[in-house]
Motif scaffolding. Structure first.
Motif, PDB file in Angstrom:
ATOM      1  N   GLY A  89       2.809  -3.833  -0.696  1.00 52.50           N
ATOM      2  CA  GLY A  89       3.476  -3.330   0.498  1.00 52.50           C
ATOM      3  C   GLY A  89       4.945  -3.689   0.544  1.00 52.50           C
ATOM      4  N   PHE A  90       5.280  -4.902   0.122  1.00 49.68           N
ATOM      5  CA  PHE A  90       6.686  -5.320   0.125  1.00 49.68           C
ATOM      6  C   PHE A  90       7.492  -4.511  -0.881  1.00 49.68           C
ATOM      7  CE2 PHE A  90      10.166  -8.020  -1.430  1.00 49.68           C
ATOM      8  CZ  PHE A  90      10.841  -8.237  -0.244  1.00 49.68           C
TER       9      PHE A  90
ATOM     10  N   VAL B  95       3.662   5.290   6.987  1.00 47.11           N
ATOM     11  CA  VAL B  95       2.611   5.970   6.233  1.00 47.11           C
ATOM     12  C   VAL B  95       2.591   5.544   4.775  1.00 47.11           C
ATOM     13  CG1 VAL B  95       1.769   8.221   5.472  1.00 47.11           C
ATOM     14  CG2 VAL B  95       2.626   7.940   7.799  1.00 47.11           C
ATOM     15  N   SER B  96       3.759   5.527   4.129  1.00 48.04           N
ATOM     16  CA  SER B  96       3.772   5.215   2.704  1.00 48.04           C
ATOM     17  C   SER B  96       3.372   3.771   2.427  1.00 48.04           C
ATOM     18  CB  SER B  96       5.158   5.501   2.115  1.00 48.04           C
ATOM     19  OG  SER B  96       6.138   4.677   2.708  1.00 48.04           O
ATOM     20  N   THR B  97       3.874   2.837   3.217  1.00 48.59           N
ATOM     21  CA  THR B  97       3.529   1.430   2.995  1.00 48.59           C
ATOM     22  C   THR B  97       2.072   1.170   3.322  1.00 48.59           C
ATOM     23  OG1 THR B  97       5.808   0.815   3.557  1.00 48.59           O
ATOM     24  CG2 THR B  97       4.166  -0.948   3.533  1.00 48.59           C
ATOM     25  N   ALA B  98       1.590   1.728   4.419  1.00 45.04           N
ATOM     26  CA  ALA B  98       0.177   1.559   4.761  1.00 45.04           C
ATOM     27  C   ALA B  98      -0.719   2.189   3.705  1.00 45.04           C
ATOM     28  CB  ALA B  98      -0.106   2.177   6.129  1.00 45.04           C
ATOM     29  N   SER B  99      -0.325   3.344   3.196  1.00 47.99           N
ATOM     30  CA  SER B  99      -1.126   4.005   2.167  1.00 47.99           C
ATOM     31  C   SER B  99      -1.165   3.178   0.881  1.00 47.99           C
ATOM     32  CB  SER B  99      -0.565   5.397   1.875  1.00 47.99           C
ATOM     33  OG  SER B  99      -0.645   6.228   3.015  1.00 47.99           O
ATOM     34  N   LEU B 100      -0.030   2.582   0.518  1.00 48.16           N
ATOM     35  CA  LEU B 100      -0.003   1.712  -0.654  1.00 48.16           C
ATOM     36  C   LEU B 100      -0.924   0.509  -0.477  1.00 48.16           C
ATOM     37  CD1 LEU B 100       3.805   1.679  -1.565  1.00 48.16           C
ATOM     38  CD2 LEU B 100       1.943   2.493  -3.012  1.00 48.16           C
ATOM     39  N   ILE B 101      -0.840  -0.109   0.697  1.00 53.27           N
ATOM     40  CA  ILE B 101      -1.695  -1.267   0.968  1.00 53.27           C
ATOM     41  C   ILE B 101      -3.161  -0.875   0.935  1.00 53.27           C
ATOM     42  CG2 ILE B 101      -2.361  -2.920   2.769  1.00 53.27           C
ATOM     43  CD1 ILE B 101       0.583  -3.102   3.534  1.00 53.27           C
ATOM     44  N   MET B 102      -3.479   0.262   1.538  1.00 51.35           N
ATOM     45  CA  MET B 102      -4.863   0.740   1.553  1.00 51.35           C
ATOM     46  C   MET B 102      -5.329   1.104   0.154  1.00 51.35           C
ATOM     47  SD  MET B 102      -6.051   0.816   4.716  1.00 51.35           S
ATOM     48  CE  MET B 102      -6.450   1.934   6.001  1.00 51.35           C
TER      49      MET B 102
ATOM     50  N   GLY C 102       9.389   0.578  10.150  1.00 48.22           N
ATOM     51  CA  GLY C 102       8.057   1.159  10.095  1.00 48.22           C
ATOM     52  C   GLY C 102       7.174   0.464   9.086  1.00 48.22           C
ATOM     53  N   ALA C 103       7.732   0.108   7.931  1.00 52.05           N
ATOM     54  CA  ALA C 103       6.945  -0.539   6.875  1.00 52.05           C
ATOM     55  C   ALA C 103       6.491  -1.932   7.274  1.00 52.05           C
ATOM     56  CB  ALA C 103       7.766  -0.603   5.592  1.00 52.05           C
ATOM     57  N   MET C 104       7.229  -2.582   8.171  1.00 51.20           N
ATOM     58  CA  MET C 104       6.851  -3.930   8.586  1.00 51.20           C
ATOM     59  C   MET C 104       5.550  -3.958   9.387  1.00 51.20           C
ATOM     60  SD  MET C 104       8.824  -6.175   7.351  1.00 51.20           S
ATOM     61  CE  MET C 104       8.252  -7.544   8.354  1.00 51.20           C
ATOM     62  N   VAL C 105       5.199  -2.839   9.994  1.00 50.70           N
ATOM     63  CA  VAL C 105       3.981  -2.812  10.810  1.00 50.70           C
ATOM     64  C   VAL C 105       2.732  -3.084   9.974  1.00 50.70           C
ATOM     65  CG1 VAL C 105       2.525  -1.375  12.301  1.00 50.70           C
ATOM     66  CG2 VAL C 105       5.019  -1.327  12.558  1.00 50.70           C
ATOM     67  N   PRO C 106       2.447  -2.316   8.915  1.00 52.32           N
ATOM     68  CA  PRO C 106       1.260  -2.629   8.113  1.00 52.32           C
ATOM     69  C   PRO C 106       1.377  -3.950   7.371  1.00 52.32           C
ATOM     70  CG  PRO C 106       2.531  -0.881   7.079  1.00 52.32           C
ATOM     71  CD  PRO C 106       3.118  -1.094   8.431  1.00 52.32           C
ATOM     72  N   LEU C 107       2.593  -4.332   6.976  1.00 46.18           N
ATOM     73  CA  LEU C 107       2.765  -5.606   6.288  1.00 46.18           C
ATOM     74  C   LEU C 107       2.381  -6.780   7.190  1.00 46.18           C
ATOM     75  CD1 LEU C 107       6.053  -5.329   4.183  1.00 46.18           C
ATOM     76  CD2 LEU C 107       3.757  -5.866   3.354  1.00 46.18           C
ATOM     77  N   LEU C 108       2.884  -6.777   8.407  1.00 42.21           N
ATOM     78  CA  LEU C 108       2.556  -7.853   9.337  1.00 42.21           C
ATOM     79  C   LEU C 108       1.085  -7.825   9.728  1.00 42.21           C
ATOM     80  CD1 LEU C 108       5.688  -7.784  11.681  1.00 42.21           C
ATOM     81  CD2 LEU C 108       5.117  -9.485   9.938  1.00 42.21           C
ATOM     82  N   ALA C 109       0.545  -6.622   9.864  1.00 37.75           N
ATOM     83  CA  ALA C 109      -0.869  -6.509  10.248  1.00 37.75           C
ATOM     84  C   ALA C 109      -1.791  -7.077   9.170  1.00 37.75           C
ATOM     85  CB  ALA C 109      -1.221  -5.054  10.519  1.00 37.75           C
TER      86      ALA C 109
END
Length: 205
Positions: A64-65, A41-48, A131-138
């Protein structure tokens, strides 16, 4: 008749072992599930959020990284401090409850049942990173901005459902309710971050 008499004697021991195993499992399960959900959630929210005002893929990935590293370290430190405090409390309680030789024989068993701060911290950091790798890779391999945002949201949604289901199944909780709760919470966090960042960015602040 001998076998019938033996079965009742083994029953309580087996139940105690099951309870002991479940108690130990719940320690790392809590840290792992919370860490994975937070990482997603936090990494995806940052990316978004960054993507709401800056469509550059490099900026989104770097954000995200940075969120992954900072979040994993924060989760590990927080979990270590929290579990270590719990460990001190339980050790103090064991000392107060010691009553002669009978309790001393159970000292090793009591020590094995105590929480492990290093294990909890490691599980939390690793789960957050996973968990954070999911939005990063996507987001890493898609150049088109709108498609990138959509893929990140979709990938995180699937991962949230999976982690919610896994945590509920291992923790013996209602699977559907837990998965929906995790999914809706993740959607809300991403939408709130995206919306507020877009609003602030549009005002030139």
């Amino acid at each position: 008749m001998a076998s019938n008499q033996t079965a009742p004697q083994m029953g309580p021991d087996q139940e105690q072992n099951k309870e002991f195993d479940y108690s130990k499992r719940s320690q790392w399960l809590r840290a792992a599930v919370l860490g994975a959900n937070d990482g997603l959630v936090s990494t995806a929210s940052l990316i978004m959020g960054v993507g709401a005002v800056k469509q550059d893929i490099k900026a989104m990935i770097l954000t995200g990284f940075a969120g992954l590293v900072a979040g994993a370290a924060s989760m590990a430190i927080g979990e270590f401090v929290s579990v270590y405090s719990q460990l001190d409390i339980e050790r103090a309680q064991i000392k107060r409850e010691k009553k002669g030789a009978v309790v001393q024989e159970n000292d090793n068993e009591n020590e094995e049942s105590l929480p492990n701060p290093v294990q909890a911290a490691s599980a939390s950091a690793l789960a957050f990173s996973a968990g954070a790798m999911v939005p990063l890779l996507a987001a890493s391999f898609i150049r088109e901005y709108r498609v990138r945002i959509g893929v990140v949201a979709a990938a995180v949604s699937v991962a949230l459902v999976v982690f919610g289901w896994l945590g509920a199944a291992l923790g013996r909780a209602p699977v559907v309710r837990s998965s929906l709760r995790v999914l809706i919470g993740g959607w809300f966090a991403m939408a709130l971050t995206f919306g507020l960042t877009k609003l602030i960015g549009s005002r030139g602040l």
